[in-house]
Design a protein around this motif. Structure first.
Motif: not given
Length: 116
Positions: A75-94
């Motif tokens: 369950e936590m693996k799915k949740r962290i993967q969802k976070v990483m998929r969203y944040s990964g491409p955007r983190i460079i901006i912030y």
């Protein structure tokens, strides 16, 4: 006793994961004040910190996704993967410096493991 290298790696990993969870939470959940995480994201962050603190492979691993033992619950693996998929491409901006350091670490580790 843990080496200084492992301690630094653990701190960097937790810092990056916490920034990614914060970015995900503030952009996707109702709490938009930028200071407090929602209950689910706070729980995920605490879980990530706990798993990092217990990691036996910190000295030799690059990132959790590359680890030979996946210690997150399904369950936590799915949740962290969802976070990483969203944040990964955007983190460079912030957090561009943090992102570049992370990418550089990945390149160095890939080269090191090819030589082994």
């Amino acid at each position: 006793m843990e080496s200084k290298k492992s301690q630094r790696k653990r701190q960097k990993e937790i810092m990056l994961v916490s920034q990614m969870i914060k970015l995900y939470c503030h952009k996707n959940h109702t709490n938009q004040n930028g200071k407090v995480l929602c209950e689910d994201c706070q729980q995920l962050l605490e879980y990530a910190r706990f798993r990092s603190a217990k990691c036996r492979f910190m000295e030799n691993k690059t990132f959790c996704s590359n680890c030979r033992i996946q210690c997150y619950s399904p369950e936590m693996k799915k949740r962290i993967q969802k976070v990483m998929r969203y944040s990964g491409p955007r983190i460079i901006i912030y957090h561009p410096v943090l992102c570049l350091k992370h990418a550089l670490t990945g390149v160095i580790e890939k080269r090191r493991t090819k030589c082994d």
